[in-house]
Design a protein around this motif. Structure first.
Motif, PDB file in Angstrom:
ATOM      1  N   THR A   1      14.189  -9.214  41.790  1.00 56.49           N
ATOM      2  CA  THR A   1      14.642  -9.148  40.397  1.00 56.49           C
ATOM      3  C   THR A   1      15.687 -10.254  40.213  1.00 56.49           C
ATOM      4  O   THR A   1      16.021 -10.972  41.164  1.00 56.49           O
ATOM      5  N   GLU A   2      16.239 -10.348  39.025  1.00 57.04           N
ATOM      6  CA  GLU A   2      17.283 -11.363  38.790  1.00 57.04           C
ATOM      7  C   GLU A   2      18.552 -11.029  39.570  1.00 57.04           C
ATOM      8  O   GLU A   2      19.397 -11.890  39.797  1.00 57.04           O
ATOM      9  N   LYS A   3      18.668  -9.753  40.003  1.00 54.67           N
ATOM     10  CA  LYS A   3      19.898  -9.339  40.700  1.00 54.67           C
ATOM     11  C   LYS A   3      19.745  -9.294  42.216  1.00 54.67           C
ATOM     12  O   LYS A   3      20.735  -9.148  42.933  1.00 54.67           O
ATOM     13  N   THR A   4      18.530  -9.386  42.742  1.00 54.04           N
ATOM     14  CA  THR A   4      18.333  -9.305  44.197  1.00 54.04           C
ATOM     15  C   THR A   4      19.054 -10.465  44.879  1.00 54.04           C
ATOM     16  O   THR A   4      18.916 -11.617  44.476  1.00 54.04           O
ATOM     17  N   SER A   5      19.808 -10.154  45.926  1.00 56.65           N
ATOM     18  CA  SER A   5      20.599 -11.195  46.590  1.00 56.65           C
ATOM     19  C   SER A   5      19.717 -12.098  47.452  1.00 56.65           C
ATOM     20  O   SER A   5      18.729 -11.635  48.030  1.00 56.65           O
ATOM     21  N   PRO A   6      20.088 -13.381  47.580  1.00 58.30           N
ATOM     22  CA  PRO A   6      19.350 -14.289  48.480  1.00 58.30           C
ATOM     23  C   PRO A   6      19.289 -13.745  49.913  1.00 58.30           C
ATOM     24  O   PRO A   6      18.288 -13.923  50.596  1.00 58.30           O
ATOM     25  N   GLN A   7      20.369 -13.066  50.346  1.00 56.69           N
ATOM     26  CA  GLN A   7      20.399 -12.531  51.715  1.00 56.69           C
ATOM     27  C   GLN A   7      19.305 -11.484  51.920  1.00 56.69           C
ATOM     28  O   GLN A   7      18.603 -11.486  52.937  1.00 56.69           O
ATOM     29  N   ALA A   8      19.143 -10.595  50.940  1.00 55.07           N
ATOM     30  CA  ALA A   8      18.109  -9.550  51.046  1.00 55.07           C
ATOM     31  C   ALA A   8      16.717 -10.191  51.106  1.00 55.07           C
ATOM     32  O   ALA A   8      15.856  -9.763  51.885  1.00 55.07           O
ATOM     33  N   ILE A   9      16.517 -11.236  50.299  1.00 52.96           N
ATOM     34  CA  ILE A   9      15.211 -11.922  50.273  1.00 52.96           C
ATOM     35  C   ILE A   9      14.956 -12.589  51.630  1.00 52.96           C
ATOM     36  O   ILE A   9      13.879 -12.446  52.218  1.00 52.96           O
ATOM     37  N   LEU A  10      15.971 -13.306  52.145  1.00 46.70           N
ATOM     38  CA  LEU A  10      15.839 -14.000  53.424  1.00 46.70           C
ATOM     39  C   LEU A  10      15.547 -13.009  54.553  1.00 46.70           C
ATOM     40  O   LEU A  10      14.693 -13.252  55.404  1.00 46.70           O
ATOM     41  N   ASP A  11      16.259 -11.874  54.544  1.00 47.69           N
ATOM     42  CA  ASP A  11      16.053 -10.867  55.597  1.00 47.69           C
ATOM     43  C   ASP A  11      14.634 -10.315  55.562  1.00 47.69           C
ATOM     44  O   ASP A  11      14.009 -10.116  56.604  1.00 47.69           O
ATOM     45  N   LEU A  12      14.110 -10.080  54.361  1.00 44.00           N
ATOM     46  CA  LEU A  12      12.753  -9.532  54.248  1.00 44.00           C
ATOM     47  C   LEU A  12      11.703 -10.588  54.619  1.00 44.00           C
ATOM     48  O   LEU A  12      10.691 -10.268  55.240  1.00 44.00           O
ATOM     49  N   ILE A  13      11.952 -11.851  54.278  1.00 42.69           N
ATOM     50  CA  ILE A  13      11.048 -12.935  54.720  1.00 42.69           C
ATOM     51  C   ILE A  13      10.991 -12.942  56.250  1.00 42.69           C
ATOM     52  O   ILE A  13       9.920 -13.045  56.853  1.00 42.69           O
TER      53      ILE A  13
ATOM     54  N   ASP B   1      17.334 -22.643  51.480  1.00 37.44           N
ATOM     55  CA  ASP B   1      17.927 -23.990  51.547  1.00 37.44           C
ATOM     56  C   ASP B   1      19.444 -23.972  51.327  1.00 37.44           C
ATOM     57  O   ASP B   1      20.036 -24.961  50.951  1.00 37.44           O
ATOM     58  N   ILE B   2      20.070 -22.794  51.546  1.00 37.10           N
ATOM     59  CA  ILE B   2      21.521 -22.711  51.280  1.00 37.10           C
ATOM     60  C   ILE B   2      22.322 -22.290  52.519  1.00 37.10           C
ATOM     61  O   ILE B   2      23.383 -21.685  52.423  1.00 37.10           O
ATOM     62  N   GLN B   3      21.745 -22.609  53.700  1.00 34.35           N
ATOM     63  CA  GLN B   3      22.421 -22.344  54.982  1.00 34.35           C
ATOM     64  C   GLN B   3      22.724 -20.867  55.257  1.00 34.35           C
ATOM     65  O   GLN B   3      23.653 -20.536  55.994  1.00 34.35           O
ATOM     66  N   LEU B   4      21.950 -19.974  54.676  1.00 33.28           N
ATOM     67  CA  LEU B   4      22.107 -18.544  54.992  1.00 33.28           C
ATOM     68  C   LEU B   4      21.434 -18.270  56.327  1.00 33.28           C
ATOM     69  O   LEU B   4      20.412 -18.880  56.649  1.00 33.28           O
ATOM     70  N   LYS B   5      21.977 -17.304  57.083  1.00 32.91           N
ATOM     71  CA  LYS B   5      21.333 -16.927  58.343  1.00 32.91           C
ATOM     72  C   LYS B   5      20.758 -15.521  58.198  1.00 32.91           C
ATOM     73  O   LYS B   5      21.439 -14.624  57.672  1.00 32.91           O
ATOM     74  N   PRO B   6      19.511 -15.293  58.643  1.00 31.85           N
ATOM     75  CA  PRO B   6      18.954 -13.940  58.535  1.00 31.85           C
ATOM     76  C   PRO B   6      19.696 -12.972  59.443  1.00 31.85           C
ATOM     77  O   PRO B   6      20.093 -13.328  60.555  1.00 31.85           O
ATOM     78  N   ARG B   7      19.898 -11.757  58.944  1.00 33.56           N
ATOM     79  CA  ARG B   7      20.525 -10.723  59.768  1.00 33.56           C
ATOM     80  C   ARG B   7      19.446 -10.039  60.604  1.00 33.56           C
ATOM     81  O   ARG B   7      18.283 -10.006  60.220  1.00 33.56           O
ATOM     82  N   GLN B   8      19.871  -9.458  61.728  1.00 33.79           N
ATOM     83  CA  GLN B   8      18.891  -8.805  62.590  1.00 33.79           C
ATOM     84  C   GLN B   8      18.529  -7.437  62.029  1.00 33.79           C
ATOM     85  O   GLN B   8      19.402  -6.648  61.662  1.00 33.79           O
ATOM     86  N   ILE B   9      17.241  -7.167  61.943  1.00 34.13           N
ATOM     87  CA  ILE B   9      16.765  -5.864  61.475  1.00 34.13           C
ATOM     88  C   ILE B   9      16.240  -5.119  62.697  1.00 34.13           C
ATOM     89  O   ILE B   9      15.165  -5.425  63.218  1.00 34.13           O
ATOM     90  N   ARG B  10      17.036  -4.155  63.167  1.00 33.67           N
ATOM     91  CA  ARG B  10      16.663  -3.440  64.394  1.00 33.67           C
ATOM     92  C   ARG B  10      15.971  -2.118  64.102  1.00 33.67           C
ATOM     93  O   ARG B  10      15.139  -1.657  64.870  1.00 33.67           O
ATOM     94  N   LYS B  11      16.377  -1.491  62.968  1.00 32.43           N
ATOM     95  CA  LYS B  11      15.887  -0.139  62.684  1.00 32.43           C
ATOM     96  C   LYS B  11      15.534  -0.023  61.203  1.00 32.43           C
ATOM     97  O   LYS B  11      16.336  -0.398  60.340  1.00 32.43           O
ATOM     98  N   VAL B  12      14.319   0.460  60.926  1.00 29.89           N
ATOM     99  CA  VAL B  12      13.851   0.587  59.548  1.00 29.89           C
ATOM    100  C   VAL B  12      13.426   2.022  59.289  1.00 29.89           C
ATOM    101  O   VAL B  12      12.764   2.647  60.129  1.00 29.89           O
ATOM    102  N   ALA B  13      13.807   2.547  58.133  1.00 27.56           N
ATOM    103  CA  ALA B  13      13.338   3.876  57.723  1.00 27.56           C
ATOM    104  C   ALA B  13      12.186   3.700  56.744  1.00 27.56           C
ATOM    105  O   ALA B  13      12.259   2.872  55.836  1.00 27.56           O
TER     106      ALA B  13
END
Length: 727
Positions: free
Chosen positions: A463-475, A302-314
């Motif tokens: 965790t308390e330190k995980t960034s909203p961006q990382a959470i949004l990207d994984l969602i 709800d904070i206007q973040l945009k998900p980044r594209q995940i093209r390659k995963v190890a």
């Protein structure tokens, strides 16, 4: 959704065809405003002298996704069935099918549930070849309510209609044409033009004016119909014993076969209204909405973040979990680098992925071309040199803290700065995993459930330190790979494994009290779980139970039950399904059979446990067994909610259904607990705590809810602002 965006329009052409269009984005659901609009436009079209025929369609490339399920929620909240508009008789039968001017449905995109029922009330159906057609109402605990139980069998025949309704199976319009559900196929560009011409041809007697409800030619003889319905009843009793809507649907179909389509429609309307307020529908509608709310994460979505594209995963580790995770990514067109420690392990991992993909082809959920495309996106690696351009790493190695710490320290140095560093750990604290890195904001848990390419749940642990961006990207990745992502806080076992740790422990306690292992499994299976706790332990493997034993003992203190039953099973040469011998015997291709020879292991366990009062087995009812296993699970769920490990109670419902197989028709763990009632659960746990000790001791959250009469699922203000928040 603004009310003005929900509307039904009508345009009358020079050819005398009225084009009636349903507009309610995104899928043109049948909101009460739409139903009223359809009645209004149909009445107008029938009145007007310049209208000779009607074409019914949906806006923006979609015909109609069915009835607006939000109305069911209002009915459940109020108990007022009159909130359901009369569609079946008043609109579909009287105004459309029996109307004095012909209607043609112009279908594109989808015609599902009430949408397909409207189309079947028309006198012909024209569609684009790929449009999806189906009546999935039974997944919500109800039956088709706008005449679908009567018209579908009359158009496609009884066997196919029963399969489509009872299995909520969709078909493409191309198959619909072969089956008699669709009259003609055409391109999207020609859809309206051809539908208009078809409607005019019916009006001018150049094409037959067919009312589906009056047809009997596809129903077969009475004896054939009875045999088909009888076989379907037997099958429904076997696969859906706790689902009343299956038998109800067959009853209603039979009514129409015996007494005619109109009688069937009237019975359908009556049964529909009974089912819509029944417990099963309330539970399944709750699950439907709960699943859609898991991706609403305050401070992230709800904070206007945009998900980044995940093209390659190890993926690090090509074992059972790693290969399953890699498979899920590959079938969704995400490139994967699979890292292993030596060529043998790497080859084994690649073989497992190929086997997973082959399995999906055999199940019909993947084409051979897509399988080959998926394999072409996979690259094996023995070092980190290919990690320089990955967008995400998912570590899936064994649950050893030093190993995980060294992996995260290594990949932090090599991966790009935007790369998300995820672990598939099921129990270890994420702060411990990432202790030796400087990238705490990128560290996140991606807890898949086995088999990872099939099980639909993805627990996203922050965790308390995980960034909203990382959470949004994984969602976002979770959605791409067709998982249901549930964001949870960081603690031992996270949401699912922590909530359900008493599930196994409670069953072990019951065995120590003299209750038969196989009786426990039968009781739990009858409740609706896919299998009982002992068969589950056999299937999951004893290694998992032994690996987490000490972790749980340390984390949960006096509410942890110390049991050495699994140790004794291993000592006796049993490894569950892995070696074909556990509580059950597993033979290739056969069903698991209870192993009577396990009794001596159980006797040894009881002797050591010394729990039986006076050395004699206790007497318990099936209900006692059920409650002694599930009430401690509910109690732990209360602690999970109290500590804000989950955002909302319904997230725990979805996690329990998709992660542990808790019966969907009971609405999930917390929803079910609320139907039982906190006061009852609290009183039972209090009683058992006095007899058997602190394992059963009610949590403060449960006690407070029981005494105040507030449902367990209701959010609390103190909970949201808690200093102990894990979120």
């Amino acid at each position: 959704m603004a009310a003005e965006a929900i509307r039904v329009t009508m345009e009358v052409g020079a050819d005398g065809v009225a084009l009636i269009t349903i507009a309610n984005p995104p899928v043109n659901a049948l909101h009460p405003i739409i139903i009223a609009g359809l009645k209004d436009k149909y009445a107008e079209a029938m009145r007007r002298d310049d209208v000779v025929a009607i074409v019914l369609t949906g806006a923006k490339g979609k015909f109609c996704g069915g009835f607006d399920i939000n109305v069911f929620t209002k009915v459940h909240q109020t108990g007022d069935v009159s909130l359901m508009p009369d569609v079946s008789v008043e609109l579909v039968s009287n105004m459309m099918e029996e109307g004095k001017k012909p209607s043609v449905a112009a279908i594109q995109g989808l015609a599902l549930g009430g949408g397909l029922e409207l189309a079947m009330g028309c006198h012909a159906r024209i569609s684009t070849p790929e449009a999806q057609l189906g009546l999935p109402e039974l997944t919500l605990g109800i039956i088709p309510g706008f005449g679908g139980t009567q018209r579908l069998p009359r158009l496609v025949g009884l066997p196919k209609a029963i399969e489509m309704m009872l299995q909520s199976k969709f078909i493409a319009a191309k198959e619909g044409k072969e089956r008699g559900l669709i009259d003609a196929l055409c391109s999207p560009d020609d859809l309206i033009k051809i539908s208009r011409l078809w409607a005019l041809d019916i009006a001018n007697c150049r094409k037959p004016w067919i009312r589906s409800l009056g047809r009997t030619d596809r129903l077969g003889s009475l004896s054939e119909a009875r045999a088909i319905l009888g076989a379907a009843r037997q099958q429904a009793r076997k696969v859906a014993p706790n689902m009343p809507q299956h038998q109800a649907c067959l009853d209603v179909i039979e009514e129409g076969v015996l007494y005619g389509g109109h009688a069937g429609v009237l019975k359908e309307a009556k049964v529909f209204k009974e089912l819509v307020v029944a417990p099963t529908s309330k539970a399944l509608v709750h699950v439907f909405f709960a699943q859609r709310s898991t991706t609403k994460v305050p401070g992230v979505t709800d904070i206007q973040l945009k998900p980044r594209q995940i093209r390659k995963v190890a993926v690090i580790g090509g074992g059972l979990m790693g290969s399953g995770i890699a498979t899920a990514l590959l079938v969704s067109n995400i490139s994967v680098v699979l890292k292993e420690v030596n060529p043998q392990f790497l080859q084994r991992g690649e073989k497992m992925i190929a086997g997973n993909l082959e399995g999906l082809v055999k199940r019909g959920s993947l084409t051979k071309d897509k399988k080959n495309k998926a394999m072409s996106l996979l690259k094996g690696a023995l070092d980190y040199s290919d990690f320089k351009d990955v967008d995400m790493v998912i570590e899936a190695v064994i649950e050893k803290i030093p190993l995980k710490q060294s992996i995260f320290a290594d990949i932090e140095k090599i991966c790009p700065k935007h790369c998300i560093l995820a672990t598939n750990t099921s129990t270890i604290d994420l702060n411990v995993v990432g202790e030796k890195t400087n990238s705490q904001d990128r560290i996140i848990g991606a807890h898949f459930f086995s088999p990872a390419h099939i099980m639909p749940l993805l627990e996203i642990v922050r965790t308390e330190k995980t960034s909203p961006q990382a959470i949004l990207d994984l969602i976002t990745v979770g959605k791409i790979i067709k998982k249901v992502p549930v964001v949870v806080g960081n603690c031992t076992g996270f949401a699912v494994n922590r909530t359900f740790f008493p599930y196994t422990q409670g069953s072990h306690l019951l065995v120590s009290l003299g209750i038969d292992v196989f009786r426990i499994d039968r009781v739990i299976s009858s409740f609706g779980m896919p299998m009982g706790p002992f068969q589950l332990q056999d299937v999951a493997g004893y290694g998992v139970a032994l690996a987490v034993k000490d972790i749980y003992a340390e984390a949960f203190g006096e509410r942890n039950l110390d049991s050495d039953l699994v140790d004794l099973m291993v000592k006796d040469g049993r490894q569950g399904k892995m070696n074909g011998k556990g509580y059950y015997i597993y033979e290739k291709g056969g069903k698991p059979k209870p192993d009577p020879s396990v009794q001596h292991v159980i006797e040894e366990y009881r002797k050591r446990a010394k729990t039986m009062p006076g050395g004699k087995p206790v007497t318990l009812t099936d209900q006692d067994i059920l409650e002694m296993i599930f009430f401690p699970v509910v109690n732990e769920a209360c602690r999970v909610m109290d500590e804000n490990v989950v955002i909302r109670a319904s997230d725990l419902d979805i996690a329990s259904v998709l992660g542990m197989g808790f019966p969907k028709f009971r609405g999930g763990l917390v929803f079910w607990a609320d139907t039982v009632g906190a006061p009852y659960i609290y009183s039972k746990l209090s009683k058992w705590a006095e007899i058997y000790g602190p394992y059963f001791k009610p949590s403060p959250y449960l006690e407070q809810r029981a005494k105040s009469g507030v449902p367990l699922s209701a959010p609390s203000t103190s909970q949201q602002g808690s200093a102990r928040s894990r979120m």
